[in-house]
Design a protein around this motif. Structure first.
Motif, PDB file in Angstrom:
ATOM      1  N   PRO A 170     -27.756 -23.702  -8.446  1.00  4.87           N
ATOM      2  CA  PRO A 170     -28.261 -22.331  -8.593  1.00  4.87           C
ATOM      3  C   PRO A 170     -28.734 -21.773  -7.245  1.00  4.87           C
ATOM      4  O   PRO A 170     -29.404 -22.470  -6.483  1.00  4.87           O
ATOM      5  CB  PRO A 170     -29.451 -22.486  -9.553  1.00  4.87           C
ATOM      6  N   LEU A 171     -28.356 -20.536  -6.973  1.00  5.28           N
ATOM      7  CA  LEU A 171     -28.790 -19.853  -5.763  1.00  5.28           C
ATOM      8  C   LEU A 171     -29.680 -18.679  -6.151  1.00  5.28           C
ATOM      9  O   LEU A 171     -29.275 -17.832  -6.950  1.00  5.28           O
ATOM     10  CB  LEU A 171     -27.582 -19.349  -4.964  1.00  5.28           C
ATOM     11  N   ALA A 172     -30.862 -18.628  -5.593  1.00  6.28           N
ATOM     12  CA  ALA A 172     -31.805 -17.552  -5.904  1.00  6.28           C
ATOM     13  C   ALA A 172     -31.291 -16.230  -5.362  1.00  6.28           C
ATOM     14  O   ALA A 172     -30.620 -16.181  -4.323  1.00  6.28           O
ATOM     15  CB  ALA A 172     -33.172 -17.867  -5.310  1.00  6.28           C
ATOM     16  N   ARG A 173     -31.623 -15.149  -6.067  1.00  7.33           N
ATOM     17  CA  ARG A 173     -31.234 -13.818  -5.596  1.00  7.33           C
ATOM     18  C   ARG A 173     -31.702 -13.577  -4.164  1.00  7.33           C
ATOM     19  O   ARG A 173     -30.977 -13.038  -3.343  1.00  7.33           O
ATOM     20  CB  ARG A 173     -31.818 -12.738  -6.513  1.00  7.33           C
ATOM     21  N   ALA A 174     -32.938 -13.973  -3.886  1.00  8.98           N
ATOM     22  CA  ALA A 174     -33.503 -13.734  -2.556  1.00  8.98           C
ATOM     23  C   ALA A 174     -32.715 -14.476  -1.482  1.00  8.98           C
ATOM     24  O   ALA A 174     -32.512 -13.969  -0.378  1.00  8.98           O
ATOM     25  CB  ALA A 174     -34.967 -14.149  -2.522  1.00  8.98           C
ATOM     26  N   ASP A 175     -32.254 -15.693  -1.799  1.00  4.98           N
ATOM     27  CA  ASP A 175     -31.491 -16.464  -0.821  1.00  4.98           C
ATOM     28  C   ASP A 175     -30.114 -15.844  -0.592  1.00  4.98           C
ATOM     29  O   ASP A 175     -29.616 -15.807   0.537  1.00  4.98           O
ATOM     30  CB  ASP A 175     -31.338 -17.910  -1.290  1.00  4.98           C
ATOM     31  N   ILE A 176     -29.487 -15.372  -1.675  1.00  9.37           N
ATOM     32  CA  ILE A 176     -28.184 -14.710  -1.538  1.00  9.37           C
ATOM     33  C   ILE A 176     -28.337 -13.444  -0.717  1.00  9.37           C
ATOM     34  O   ILE A 176     -27.542 -13.158   0.184  1.00  9.37           O
ATOM     35  CB  ILE A 176     -27.589 -14.398  -2.926  1.00  9.37           C
ATOM     36  N   PHE A 177     -29.376 -12.679  -1.017  1.00  8.17           N
ATOM     37  CA  PHE A 177     -29.627 -11.434  -0.282  1.00  8.17           C
ATOM     38  C   PHE A 177     -29.840 -11.726   1.205  1.00  8.17           C
ATOM     39  O   PHE A 177     -29.295 -11.039   2.077  1.00  8.17           O
ATOM     40  CB  PHE A 177     -30.848 -10.718  -0.855  1.00  8.17           C
ATOM     41  N   ALA A 178     -30.629 -12.744   1.503  1.00  3.52           N
ATOM     42  CA  ALA A 178     -30.910 -13.087   2.899  1.00  3.52           C
ATOM     43  C   ALA A 178     -29.633 -13.498   3.633  1.00  3.52           C
ATOM     44  O   ALA A 178     -29.454 -13.182   4.809  1.00  3.52           O
ATOM     45  CB  ALA A 178     -31.936 -14.207   2.962  1.00  3.52           C
ATOM     46  N   ALA A 179     -28.739 -14.182   2.938  1.00  5.19           N
ATOM     47  CA  ALA A 179     -27.517 -14.657   3.572  1.00  5.19           C
ATOM     48  C   ALA A 179     -26.511 -13.537   3.820  1.00  5.19           C
ATOM     49  O   ALA A 179     -25.786 -13.562   4.824  1.00  5.19           O
ATOM     50  CB  ALA A 179     -26.874 -15.738   2.706  1.00  5.19           C
ATOM     51  N   LEU A 180     -26.466 -12.547   2.932  1.00  5.41           N
ATOM     52  CA  LEU A 180     -25.391 -11.565   2.998  1.00  5.41           C
ATOM     53  C   LEU A 180     -25.832 -10.146   3.321  1.00  5.41           C
ATOM     54  O   LEU A 180     -25.021  -9.359   3.836  1.00  5.41           O
ATOM     55  CB  LEU A 180     -24.617 -11.553   1.670  1.00  5.41           C
ATOM     56  N   TRP A 181     -27.078  -9.778   3.001  1.00  3.79           N
ATOM     57  CA  TRP A 181     -27.480  -8.377   3.162  1.00  3.79           C
ATOM     58  C   TRP A 181     -28.655  -8.159   4.108  1.00  3.79           C
ATOM     59  O   TRP A 181     -28.794  -7.072   4.657  1.00  3.79           O
ATOM     60  CB  TRP A 181     -27.815  -7.754   1.804  1.00  3.79           C
ATOM     61  N   ALA A 182     -29.512  -9.127   4.290  1.00  5.18           N
ATOM     62  CA  ALA A 182     -30.697  -8.926   5.112  1.00  5.18           C
ATOM     63  C   ALA A 182     -30.294  -8.535   6.531  1.00  5.18           C
ATOM     64  O   ALA A 182     -29.375  -9.105   7.115  1.00  5.18           O
ATOM     65  CB  ALA A 182     -31.547 -10.193   5.144  1.00  5.18           C
ATOM     66  N   GLY A 183     -30.969  -7.535   7.058  1.00 10.99           N
ATOM     67  CA  GLY A 183     -30.693  -7.090   8.418  1.00 10.99           C
ATOM     68  C   GLY A 183     -29.688  -5.970   8.509  1.00 10.99           C
ATOM     69  O   GLY A 183     -29.528  -5.354   9.556  1.00 10.99           O
ATOM     70  N   HIS A 184     -28.991  -5.660   7.391  1.00 16.42           N
ATOM     71  CA  HIS A 184     -28.006  -4.583   7.421  1.00 16.42           C
ATOM     72  C   HIS A 184     -28.621  -3.237   7.033  1.00 16.42           C
ATOM     73  O   HIS A 184     -28.040  -2.197   7.273  1.00 16.42           O
ATOM     74  CB  HIS A 184     -26.819  -4.909   6.502  1.00 16.42           C
ATOM     75  N   GLY A 185     -29.801  -3.260   6.415  1.00 13.95           N
ATOM     76  CA  GLY A 185     -30.495  -2.016   6.083  1.00 13.95           C
ATOM     77  C   GLY A 185     -29.914  -1.320   4.863  1.00 13.95           C
ATOM     78  O   GLY A 185     -28.749  -1.470   4.529  1.00 13.95           O
ATOM     79  N   GLY A 186     -30.755  -0.566   4.170  1.00 12.18           N
ATOM     80  CA  GLY A 186     -30.311   0.281   3.075  1.00 12.18           C
ATOM     81  C   GLY A 186     -30.061  -0.422   1.764  1.00 12.18           C
ATOM     82  O   GLY A 186     -29.734   0.219   0.779  1.00 12.18           O
TER      83      GLY A 186
END
Length: 233
Positions: A170-186
């Motif tokens: 299982p991958l937490a939403r926060a971990d997925i977000f950090a890997a793919l979306w964090a730093g891109h803004g919006g």
């Protein structure tokens, strides 16, 4: 580095041509979908900037045709239409990004550069991943299940690859977000749920038996689990 701009508004087209040319890009500007398909025949531009409202074929139809023809260049759609349904339609058609008019050229340029960085980073990864019934080709952004093949956007490929590499974990939403979306803004955390929904929809088209490959693990996130019982998402 070539940028293909598909825009029938002469003023916007001229603005984009000058802007990208000043950044060192070679720019091809066409005003309709048929000319766009001819312009990319046998070539993969650095990016395709695609207006949604075009004479003749719509940008949605052009995007689908480009992906069906095997075009792998990042596609960034431009549109004055801003509803969630309209943005979703563009992404499901194969676009990698969707920008609402009016927009700042600097933002569009930044998004083109982000797509280029993702592509270069992807060059270091294995080209093909296999897990369960799926074979994911990272280069052409296509997933295969048996004889069925489904085209994915670049972000969908990144998400599916992440889940497949962690099969059964299982991958937490926060971990997925950090890997793919964090730093891109919006983006907010619920973008993870949105893209999981996109993948479930597309994979459902390839899996005739209704197998659920991406399951929700209550309180923990999402997991790639071949053989899971079909369940509501």
């Amino acid at each position: 580095m070539t940028i293909l701009i598909v825009e029938d508004d002469a003023d916007i087209g001229s603005l984009l041509r000058r802007g990208f040319a000043s950044e060192g890009y070679h720019v091809e500007l066409v005003g309709d979908g048929d000319l766009a398909l001819k312009a990319v025949n046998g070539k993969v531009p650095e990016a395709i900037i695609l207006d949604v409202m075009l004479p003749g074929r719509s940008g949605i139809e052009v995007c689908k045709a480009l992906r069906a023809a095997g075009q792998t260049a990042p596609i960034i759609m431009l549109s004055a239409r801003s509803s969630v349904n309209e943005r979703t339609e563009g992404l499901l058609a194969g676009a990698d990004d969707y920008i609402i008019k009016p927009f700042a050229f600097e933002e569009l340029l930044a998004r083109v550069k982000v797509q280029a960085l993702r592509r270069s980073a992807g060059d270091e990864e294995p080209r093909v991943l296999t897990a369960g019934p799926l074979t994911l080709d990272l280069e052409v952004r296509q997933v295969q299940a048996g004889e069925a093949r489904v085209r994915l956007t670049e972000r969908e490929v990144e998400l599916l690859a992440l889940l497949m590499r962690h099969e059964g974990e299982p991958l937490a939403r926060a971990d997925i977000f950090a890997a793919l979306w964090a730093g891109h803004g919006g983006a907010s955390l619920n973008v993870v749920d949105v893209y999981v929904g996109y993948l479930r929809h597309k994979l459902g088209e390839a899996l005739a038996d209704g197998e659920q490959l991406i399951v929700t693990v209550r309180g923990r996130g999402f997991m790639f689990e071949p053989g899971a019982e079909p369940k509501a998402s």
